[in-house]
Design an enzyme around this catalytic site. Structure first.
Site, PDB file in Angstrom:
ATOM      1  N   ASP A 173     -23.622 -48.727  11.304  1.00  0.00           N
ATOM      2  CA  ASP A 173     -22.867 -49.322  10.205  1.00  0.00           C
ATOM      3  C   ASP A 173     -23.322 -50.749   9.937  1.00  0.00           C
ATOM      4  OD1 ASP A 173     -21.444 -46.994  10.000  1.00  0.00           O
ATOM      5  OD2 ASP A 173     -19.686 -47.735  11.102  1.00  0.00           O
ATOM      6  N   LYS A 201     -30.605 -15.128   7.849  1.00  0.00           N
ATOM      7  CA  LYS A 201     -30.379 -15.130   6.400  1.00  0.00           C
ATOM      8  C   LYS A 201     -29.120 -15.944   6.145  1.00  0.00           C
ATOM      9  CE  LYS A 201     -29.942 -12.266   2.302  1.00  0.00           C
ATOM     10  NZ  LYS A 201     -28.743 -12.983   1.802  1.00  0.00           N
ATOM     11  N   CYS A 207      -6.117  -2.957 -20.083  1.00  0.00           N
ATOM     12  CA  CYS A 207      -5.314  -3.549 -21.151  1.00  0.00           C
ATOM     13  C   CYS A 207      -6.204  -3.692 -22.384  1.00  0.00           C
ATOM     14  CB  CYS A 207      -4.777  -4.921 -20.741  1.00  0.00           C
ATOM     15  SG  CYS A 207      -3.967  -5.802 -22.108  1.00  0.00           S
TER      16      CYS A 207
END
Length: 675
Positions: free
Chosen positions: A38, A115, A425
C-alpha cells in the site's frame, strides 16, 4: 523532487508494483506485507498527481480509469474464437482420437487441461501493452470491454519481458471466472441489499464484464486464466505446451493443472482424476479440454465452420442432488411459453444453491408424474436452468394432487392455447410477463438494433410503468429516463434518439422484431421478400403463407394465430401509429437451380451453412430443413446426421461437397454427382 527524478522513481515504483501484483495475483506467493504494498502504491499515486503528464495507460494506478459508457462497440477478433465439439460419452472422445490419428499417424501428443466454466475473452497486446479486450460474441466479433477487463488484478496491463521477449502483436484467449468463495460473498451482499442473486459464477462473471461503468466491474471479484494464443507476430511458437510456457513468461495467469498425454487411456485417467478433484478446486469446471500439442499438426487438421478438428471437450456428467418439491408454479417466458417451475427446498449443486428447477412442459410433468411434496433428483448442467431428473419413490408417504396447467395466463388472463407439448399465452404484445423480454428482442442487433435497449433497461422501463406495450417506447422522453438508475443526461438522450431513429425500419427487421412464433431473422427476410409490405403479410391467409419458400402448415398456423389474436391486433395498431415499416422489393430470383429443393447435413469445409444457403438461393434454388420425397438434393458434409439415412431411404440424390460445388458452377446437368 525534480521532473527527471520523478520520472525515474515513477518507473521504478511501477516495476515494483507489477512484480508484486504478479507474485500476489498470478503466482499466489506474495513477498511483502499488504501495508508495504500500500505504501508503494500510495507513493506512485502521489507522484502521478504531482506530474500528471507522466501518467500512462499501463500504470497500475489506471486499472479503474474508464468513464461510464453509453454502450459497447463491436470489434472483430484477430482470429476466430471457435466453440469446441463436446460430449460426455467416452465413445465420442474415441471417435475424435481416431480421426486425429487417422489424419496424423499413430504418434500424437495432446495437452489436456480443465474446461473452465466462465466467460471467454480475447486480449490484444500491441508492443507489450494491453490495447483491447472483447467478449467472444459470435466467434468472429464481440463487444469491446477493455476498460472492464483492465480492472482484473490478475491481468497484466503490460507484458513481462524479462524471461521471454514480448511480441509485437499478441491476441490471447482467456477465461474470466469468479472463485466459489467470492461468488458466495457476492450473492450474500446482493441478498442483503434486496437484489436478485446470480444463478452461478459464470453468469456473475459475464454480467460483470458487461457493466457500462468499469468501477462496477471492479467491485466484482474476477480472476482470469489465459490458455491459448489466437494470433502472434514477433514470436515463434511450435506447441501448445510452449504456448502455455510463453503465456506464463509474459506474466499472464495460466492454470497449473494442464498435462501432456499421449494416448486415449491417459486422457481418460486425467479426466477421472480431475472429476474427483472438481469440488476442491474452488472454481467451476465442467470437463476437460483435449488439444493436439503440435501447432503445425493443428493447421493440417484445420477446422469446420463451428469448431477446430484438433480439439475436443470431454465433459463431466451433469451434477445431481436430491431435494423436495414445495410447489409447482407456471412461469411465462418472453415467447409466451408457460413453463411449470418446481419450487424446492434449497440444495447446493456444484457450489450453487438451487431452489427452482424447470419441469419443461405439461407432458414432461405428466410423464415423470411430479407433484407438490415429492422427493426428486435434480441436476444442473453448465449454465442451463436446473431440471428435475426423476421422482424418488416414498411408499409410506401420501402424495399431492397431480399438477395441471392453468386455463388462463397467470400474467394477463388470456386463454392459454396448446402448441404440441407446450402451453402458450397467445397475447404476445400485451402480456406483462412477456413484455420486458419482447422489448429486449425488439431492440436487439438483428431486429431494430436500438442501442442501449438491453435487458436491465427493459426491466426498468416495465417496473417503473413507463412501457406497458411496445408503442410506449416511442413516447419516452429524456426527462422520463434521466432520474432512473444507471441513466445520465447523455445516456437518456441517446436512448430516446436511438428509439426515434427506428421509426422507419426495414420490413424484414420489423417482422423479426415482433417475435412472431416461428419467425426468426431468415423467415422474416423470406416473408418480406415474398409479400413486400407489412399489411400484406399481416393479412395473408394460411394458404398464401404456405406458398412462401420454407413455410409449412405448422408455421403458417402460428403466424396466422399471432395476427388473429385480438390483444396483438390492438398492440400492433398502436405500434403502427408510431412506426412505418418500409416496403420491401419482392424477390423474383431465377437461375440454374430454380425450382430445386436442397437439404444440408454435416459441416462444409469451403463455406458456412449460411453461405451455402445464400449461394443456392442466389441461383434460384430453395433450402429446406427436412428431407422428404419432394427434396431434390441432400448435401452431405463432414459428420452427417440422420438426414443422410432418410435421404437414402427415400431415394433422394446425395451430393458430397465437391459435387455440390460442381452443381453450383454448372447447374443440374453438369459436374459429377455422388451416388
Amino acid at each position: 523532487m525534480d521532473r527527471d527524478e520523478a520520472t525515474e522513481r515513477i518507473e521504478e515504483l511501477r516495476e515494483q508494483i507489477r512484480y508484486h501484483d504478479h507474485r500476489y495475483y498470478v503466482l499466489d506467493s506474495p513477498e511483502i506485507a499488504d501495508s508495504a504494498y500500500d505504501e508503494l502504491y500510495r507513493e506512485l499515486r502521489e507522484l502521478e498527481a504531482e506530474f500528471p503528464d507522466l501518467v500512462t495507460s499501463s500504470s497500475p494506478t489506471q486499472r479503474v480509469s474508464g468513464a461510464v459508457r453509453e454502450g459497447f462497440a463491436t470489434v472483430e477478433h484477430l482470429a476466430p474464437m471457435l466453440s469446441l465439439d463436446s460430449h460426455e460419452k467416452r465413445e465420442a472422445l474415441e471417435r475424435f482420437d481416431r480421426r486425429v490419428r487417422d489424419a496424423l499417424g499413430e504418434e500424437v501428443e495432446y495437452v489436456v487441461d480443465p474446461k473452465l466454466d466462465g466467460a471467454s475473452v480475447e486480449l490484444v497486446y500491441e508492443d507489450g501493452e494491453l490495447s483491447r479486450a472483447s467478449t467472444r460474441g459470435d466467434g468472429e466479433r464481440g463487444e469491446e470491454i477493455t476498460e472492464n477487463v483492465r480492472t482484473i488484478a490478475a491481468l497484466p496491463l503490460r507484458l513481462r519481458d524479462d524471461e521471454r521477449s514480448a511480441p509485437e502483436l499478441l491476441a490471447v484467449r482467456g477465461e474470466v471466472i469468479m472463485h466459489a468463495d467470492a461468488f458466495e460473498q457476492l450473492n450474500e451482499r446482493l441478498l442483503a441489499e434486496g437484489r436478485e442473486p446470480f444463478a452461478n459464477p459464470r453468469n456473475a462473471s459475464a454480467g460483470a464484464l458487461r457493466q457500462l461503468d468499469p468501477s462496477k466491474t471492479a467491485e466484482r471479484p474476477l480472476d482470469l486464466f489465459a490458455y491459448d494464443v489466437l494470433h502472434v507476430e514477433g514470436a515463434e511458437l511450435e506447441t501448445q505446451w510452449e504456448v502455455l510456457e510463453a503465456l506464463r513468461a509474459w506474466g499472464l495467469k495460466v492454470n497449473d493443472l494442464p498435462s501432456r498425454v499421449s494416448g486415449l487411456e491417459e486422457i481418460v485417467d486425467y479426466h477421472e482424476a480431475l472429476r474427483e478433484r472438481r469440488d476442491d478446486l474452488g472454481y467451476e469446471i465442467d470437463g476437460v479440454v483435449v488439444k493436439v500439442d503440435d501447432l503445425a499438426a493443428r493447421n493440417e487438421l484445420g477446422e469446420t465452420s463451428h469448431h477446430p478438428r484438433w480439439a475436443f471437450a470431454y465433459k463431466f456428467p451433469a451434477r445431481k442432488e436430491i431435494t423436495r418439491v414445495l410447489d409447482i408454479v407456471p412461469s411465462v417466458g418472453r415467447t409466451g411459453v408457460v413453463t411449470p417451475i418446481a419450487l424446492m427446498l434449497p440444495v447446493e449443486i456444484g457450489g450453487v444453491t438451487v431452489s427452482r428447477a424447470t419441469l419443461h412442459n405439461r407432458e414432461e410433468v405428466a410423464r415423470k408424474d411430479i407433484r407438490e411434496g415429492d422427493r426428486v433428483r435434480v441436476q444442473r448442467a453448465g449454465d442451463v436452468i436446473p431440471q428435475v431428473v426423476e421422482r424418488l419413490e416414498e411408499p409410506e408417504r401420501e402424495r399431492g394432487e397431480p399438477f395441471r396447467m392453468p386455463d388462463e395466463c397467470p400474467s394477463c388472463g388470456a386463454e392459454l392455447i396448446e402448441r404440441g407439448p407446450f402451453t402458450v399465452c397467445p397475447n404476445a404484445l400485451e402480456c406483462p410477463a412477456q413484455l420486458a423480454g419482447r422489448i429486449v428482442h425488439y431492440g436487439s442487433r438483428h431486429a431494430l438494433d436500438i442501442e442501449g435497449l438491453g435487458e436491465e433497461t427493459a426491466k426498468l422501463l416495465v417496473e417503473e410503468g413507463l412501457v406497458e406495450q411496445l408503442a410506449d417506447l416511442y413516447a419516452l422522453e429524456r426527462d422520463d429516463l434521466v432520474e432512473l438508475p444507471g441513466f445520465a443526461e447523455k445516456s437518456a438522450a441517446g436512448l430516446v434518439e436511438a428509439i426515434d431513429a427506428s421509426r422507419e425500419p426495414d420490413l424484414a427487421r420489423f417482422l423479426h422484431a415482433l417475435g412472431i412464433p416461428e419467425v426468426g431473422a431468415t423467415v422474416a427476410r423470406t416473408l418480406a421478400g415474398h409479400f413486400g409490405s407489412f399489411s400484406t403479410v399481416a393479412a395473408a391467409s394460411d394458404e398464401a403463407l404456405q406458398e412462401v419458400d420454407g413455410i409449412g402448415p405448422r408455421m403458417a398456423e402460428q403466424i396466422r394465430l399471432f395476427f388473429d389474436n385480438e390483444g396483438n391486433r390492438e398492440a400492433l395498431e398502436a405500434l403502427l401509429d408510431e412506426v412505418e415499416p418500409l416496403e420491401s422489393e419482392r424477390r423474383t430470383t431465377s437461375g440454374p437451380l430454380e425450382g430445386l429443393k436442397f437439404v444440408f447435413t454435416g459441416g462444409l469445409d469451403s463455406m458456412t451453412r449460411d453461405e451455402a444457403k445464400q449461394r443456392v438461393e442466389a441461383a434460384g434454388g430453395r433450402v429446406v430443413s427436412s428431407v422428404s420425397g419432394a427434396t431434390d438434393y441432400l448435401v452431405a458434409g463432414e459428420e452427417p446426421g440422420s438426414k443422410l439415412d432418410k435421404a437414402r431411404e427415400l431415394g433422394v440424390e446425395v451430393l458430397e461437397e465437391s459435387g455440390f460445388l460442381d452443381l453450383l458452377e454448372s447447374g443440374p446437368t453438369g459436374g459429377d454427382q455422388d451416388e
